[in-house]
Design an enzyme around this catalytic site. Structure first.
Site, PDB file in Angstrom:
ATOM      1  N   CYS A 195      77.475 117.881  67.890  1.00 43.52           N
ATOM      2  CA  CYS A 195      78.112 116.644  68.373  1.00 43.52           C
ATOM      3  C   CYS A 195      79.607 116.656  68.140  1.00 43.52           C
ATOM      4  O   CYS A 195      80.358 116.063  68.900  1.00 43.52           O
ATOM      5  CB  CYS A 195      77.482 115.432  67.694  1.00 43.52           C
TER       6      CYS A 195
ATOM      7  N   GLU B  88      75.241 106.770  66.142  1.00 41.80           N
ATOM      8  CA  GLU B  88      75.938 108.048  65.947  1.00 41.80           C
ATOM      9  C   GLU B  88      75.814 108.793  67.274  1.00 41.80           C
ATOM     10  O   GLU B  88      74.790 109.417  67.553  1.00 41.80           O
ATOM     11  CB  GLU B  88      75.280 108.842  64.805  1.00 41.80           C
TER      12      GLU B  88
HETATM   13  P1  NAD Z   1      69.076 111.886  73.202  1.00 36.81           P
HETATM   14  O1  NAD Z   1      69.873 110.628  73.263  1.00 36.81           O
HETATM   15  O2  NAD Z   1      68.508 112.412  74.459  1.00 36.81           O
HETATM   16  O3  NAD Z   1      67.822 111.713  72.200  1.00 36.81           O
HETATM   17  C1  NAD Z   1      67.968 111.336  70.845  1.00 36.81           C
HETATM   18  C2  NAD Z   1      66.700 110.647  70.367  1.00 36.81           C
HETATM   19  O4  NAD Z   1      66.527 109.472  71.138  1.00 36.81           O
HETATM   20  C3  NAD Z   1      65.412 111.468  70.518  1.00 36.81           C
HETATM   21  O5  NAD Z   1      64.631 111.304  69.344  1.00 36.81           O
HETATM   22  C4  NAD Z   1      64.713 110.807  71.701  1.00 36.81           C
HETATM   23  O6  NAD Z   1      63.316 110.840  71.602  1.00 36.81           O
HETATM   24  C5  NAD Z   1      65.190 109.375  71.569  1.00 36.81           C
HETATM   25  N1  NAD Z   1      65.139 108.601  72.825  1.00 36.81           N
HETATM   26  C6  NAD Z   1      65.039 109.057  74.091  1.00 36.81           C
HETATM   27  N2  NAD Z   1      65.017 108.012  74.966  1.00 36.81           N
HETATM   28  C7  NAD Z   1      65.102 106.888  74.225  1.00 36.81           C
HETATM   29  C8  NAD Z   1      65.129 105.489  74.538  1.00 36.81           C
HETATM   30  N3  NAD Z   1      65.065 105.038  75.789  1.00 36.81           N
HETATM   31  N4  NAD Z   1      65.219 104.607  73.519  1.00 36.81           N
HETATM   32  C9  NAD Z   1      65.302 105.035  72.243  1.00 36.81           C
HETATM   33  N5  NAD Z   1      65.299 106.336  71.879  1.00 36.81           N
HETATM   34  C10 NAD Z   1      65.212 107.255  72.865  1.00 36.81           C
HETATM   35  O7  NAD Z   1      70.015 112.947  72.483  1.00 36.81           O
HETATM   36  P2  NAD Z   1      69.716 114.480  72.224  1.00 36.81           P
HETATM   37  O8  NAD Z   1      69.759 115.223  73.509  1.00 36.81           O
HETATM   38  O9  NAD Z   1      68.532 114.622  71.347  1.00 36.81           O
HETATM   39  O10 NAD Z   1      71.014 114.872  71.350  1.00 36.81           O
HETATM   40  C11 NAD Z   1      72.224 115.240  71.908  1.00 36.81           C
HETATM   41  C12 NAD Z   1      73.212 114.094  71.905  1.00 36.81           C
HETATM   42  O11 NAD Z   1      73.293 113.525  70.609  1.00 36.81           O
HETATM   43  C13 NAD Z   1      74.624 114.545  72.234  1.00 36.81           C
HETATM   44  O12 NAD Z   1      75.234 113.576  73.036  1.00 36.81           O
HETATM   45  C14 NAD Z   1      75.300 114.603  70.877  1.00 36.81           C
HETATM   46  O13 NAD Z   1      76.702 114.471  70.905  1.00 36.81           O
HETATM   47  C15 NAD Z   1      74.650 113.471  70.178  1.00 36.81           C
HETATM   48  N6  NAD Z   1      74.694 113.682  68.745  1.00 36.81           N
HETATM   49  C16 NAD Z   1      75.449 112.874  67.988  1.00 36.81           C
HETATM   50  C17 NAD Z   1      75.539 113.108  66.627  1.00 36.81           C
HETATM   51  C18 NAD Z   1      76.370 112.247  65.727  1.00 36.81           C
HETATM   52  O14 NAD Z   1      76.230 112.374  64.519  1.00 36.81           O
HETATM   53  N7  NAD Z   1      77.222 111.392  66.243  1.00 36.81           N
HETATM   54  C19 NAD Z   1      74.828 114.164  66.066  1.00 36.81           C
HETATM   55  C20 NAD Z   1      74.068 114.967  66.887  1.00 36.81           C
HETATM   56  C21 NAD Z   1      73.992 114.724  68.229  1.00 36.81           C
END
Ligand code: NAD
Length: 492
Positions: free
Chosen positions: A271, A237
């Site tokens: 998002c 997602e």
């Molecule tokens: P992010 O990708 O920085 O982090 C998301 C999660 O991934 C966190 O729990 C983080 O600890 C973890 N993470 C970080 N590095 C990782 C790695 N190397 N391997 C695995 N996991 C890792 O995203 P964010 O800043 O928390 O959220 C914002 C982003 O999420 C935006 O791009 C937004 O569009 C997207 N988003 C999508 C949806 C959806 O439903 N499609 C919903 C909300 C946010």
């Protein structure tokens, strides 16, 4: 080998020990949790329908009981988060989806009979929907409760055991989530594993039966790579740039108001927020003035306005300031909409809504996902051009189309692609339990919410049941003239 209940208890104790006492490297702690859940799966099986029913109900009740605690925790993590928006977008959708799943999961899990080709009759076919096993969920910070517990709802409804890695950017909310989960579940059913990117990375390397990741496209790529090493199926997602397209027939004032509501909810940190808006060239000025008016009426002040949310941290605030500066450097006209105060105290981490015109395509604000209250306006001459603009970019998570003309709507839907669509509004497709929610291409793969979540976390197991008296003997070697006759009939 069957493991007895004492061994299971020992594993559970060791899990608690590992969790609470021993400063283990991240990977060991996670692996111990997965081992304990797997052992429980072997020993006690998946969650029974009775347990699912009880757990879905208990979790919904617990969230309702903790409403004020969640509002306080999320607000503390954000610096300021509208209490209404926390209740509306973080708590209500979760409680609604838990109750919806509780009402419907027995119907979803019913085996489905499937027709069998005539030559294999009177054999029968059916599909059983069985839990996948142990599911991993990684969640982001922007809606920290909803984006953790909504996937959990689907996974539980399908009978799985679940490990959750919430975001490190919302530590108070993540701690409260852990507390609530611990109140309702044994750690062999659902466990919350806290930690930063190192823990998240180790988490995504675990041998889950399915991994659902919500977060950025950049990290999503790494998660998919890690999962691929173990052939773990993923639901991703992700984010992206979701356009709003105002067709020529639609009143710009009305569209501007709905776009402002969708854009400024959670200060744009959504998002599926409309990222940029495509406006007929002749209506560009009218749109900017209508958007200004709509924003000023929604948020007459900013700094002291309880409805206007802060930016999550200094890094994101700086990123947004950079997008504004970069757009200016590229010659864009930047209109800040700050009706109440001339100056926003930087310690508040609130940033005034901005609408931009004349933004060249190579400016960062038209390249990156914005994830904040900045709205670039892209003027178009005809709808074809607008569709081409959307089609030339990675598939977005959402598309917002404003039109009352059925043909124009069908045309744009046929010519564009996106995870979901809302027509004549923003955001609302996401809270419809009966509509699958997910991205396409760069905005993600797979879907959940309601029945779609149940299916994502279930294995559709095909069962062919041979009849006691059957014609299977007709299709075995040595093949001869009877087989030849049959094949020439089948291949006619
Ligand atoms: P992010 O990708 O920085 O982090 C998301 C999660 O991934 C966190 O729990 C983080 O600890 C973890 N993470 C970080 N590095 C990782 C790695 N190397 N391997 C695995 N996991 C890792 O995203 P964010 O800043 O928390 O959220 C914002 C982003 O999420 C935006 O791009 C937004 O569009 C997207 N988003 C999508 C949806 C959806 O439903 N499609 C919903 C909300 C946010």
């Amino acid at each position: 080998m069957r493991l007895n209940i004492d061994e299971l208890a020992l594993f559970k104790r060791s899990l608690r020990y590992v969790h609470d006492v021993v400063p283990h490297p991240a990977g060991d702690r996670l692996q111990a949790c997965l081992d304990a859940q797997r052992l429980a799966l072997v020993e006690r099986g998946a969650l029974s329908p009775e347990r699912r029913d009880e757990a879905l109900g208990a979790l919904a009740d617990s969230i309702v009981r903790h409403t004020d605690d969640f509002v306080t925790a999320v607000a503390a993590d954000f610096g300021h988060r509208s209490a209404h928006e926390t209740r509306l977008a973080d708590l209500y959708p979760v409680v609604a989806s838990l109750r919806h799943a509780r009402r419907h999961f027995r119907k979803w899990m019913k085996p489905r009979r499937r027709p069998i080709q005539w030559m294999f009759k009177p054999g029968t076919g059916r599909i059983l929907y069985q839990p996948l096993g142990v599911v991993g969920i990684v969640s982001p910070w922007n809606y920290p409760v909803q984006l953790t517990l909504s996937p959990l709802t689907g996974a539980l409804a399908a009978g799985n055991r679940v490990m959750i890695k919430p975001s490190e950017l919302t530590p108070r909310t993540s701690a409260l989530l852990e507390q609530v989960i611990t109140e309702v579940f044994d750690p062999t059913e659902v466990a919350v594993l806290q930690g930063g990117p190192d823990v998240a990375k180790a988490f995504s390397h675990l041998t889950f039966d399915h991994l659902l990741f919500t977060g950025s496209t950049h990290v999503g790529r790494q998660v998919m790579q890690a999962a691929a090493e173990n052939l773990v199926p993923v639901t991703l997602e992700l984010g992206g740039k979701s356009p709003a397209l105002i067709a020529g027939d639609y009143p710009v004032e009305k569209a501007a108001e709905r776009i402002a509501v969708g854009k400024l909810f959670n200060a744009g940190q959504t998002c599926i927020a409309p990222d940029y808006v495509l406006v007929p060239r002749r209506s560009e000025e009218a749109f900017v003035s209508a958007y200004r008016k709509a924003v000023s009426s929604l948020y007459p002040t900013l700094a002291d306005n309880p409805d206007y949310t802060a930016i999550i941290d200094e890094r994101h605030l700086e990123r947004l300031r950079h997008l504004i500066a970069d757009a200016r450097e590229h010659g864009a006209c930047v209109h800040e909409i700050n009706p109440g105060e001339e100056y926003l105290n930087p310690a508040l981490r609130k940033i005034a809504p901005v609408v931009m015109t004349g933004v060249p395509e190579h400016a960062q604000v038209l390249q990156q996902e914005i994830f904040g209250p900045l709205l670039p306006v892209v003027a178009y001459d005809d709808v074809e051009q607008a569709c081409r603009f959307i089609g030339a970019r990675p598939h977005p998570l959402a598309l917002y189309l404003f039109s009352h003309e059925g043909q124009a709507i069908d045309h744009v839907l046929a010519r564009t692609s996106s995870g979901g669509v809302a027509i004549n509004d923003t955001l609302l497709h996401c809270v419809q339990e009966e509509l699958p929610f997910g991205g396409i291409g760069a905005s993600g793969m797979g879907a959940y919410h309601g029945e779609a979540g149940f299916r994502t976390f279930s294995h559709a197991r095909s069962v062919f049941h041979q009849a006691r008296f059957n014609g299977a003997g007709m299709t075995k070697p040595p093949y001869g003239s009877r087989m030849n006759r049959m094949l020439s009939m089948l291949l006619r």
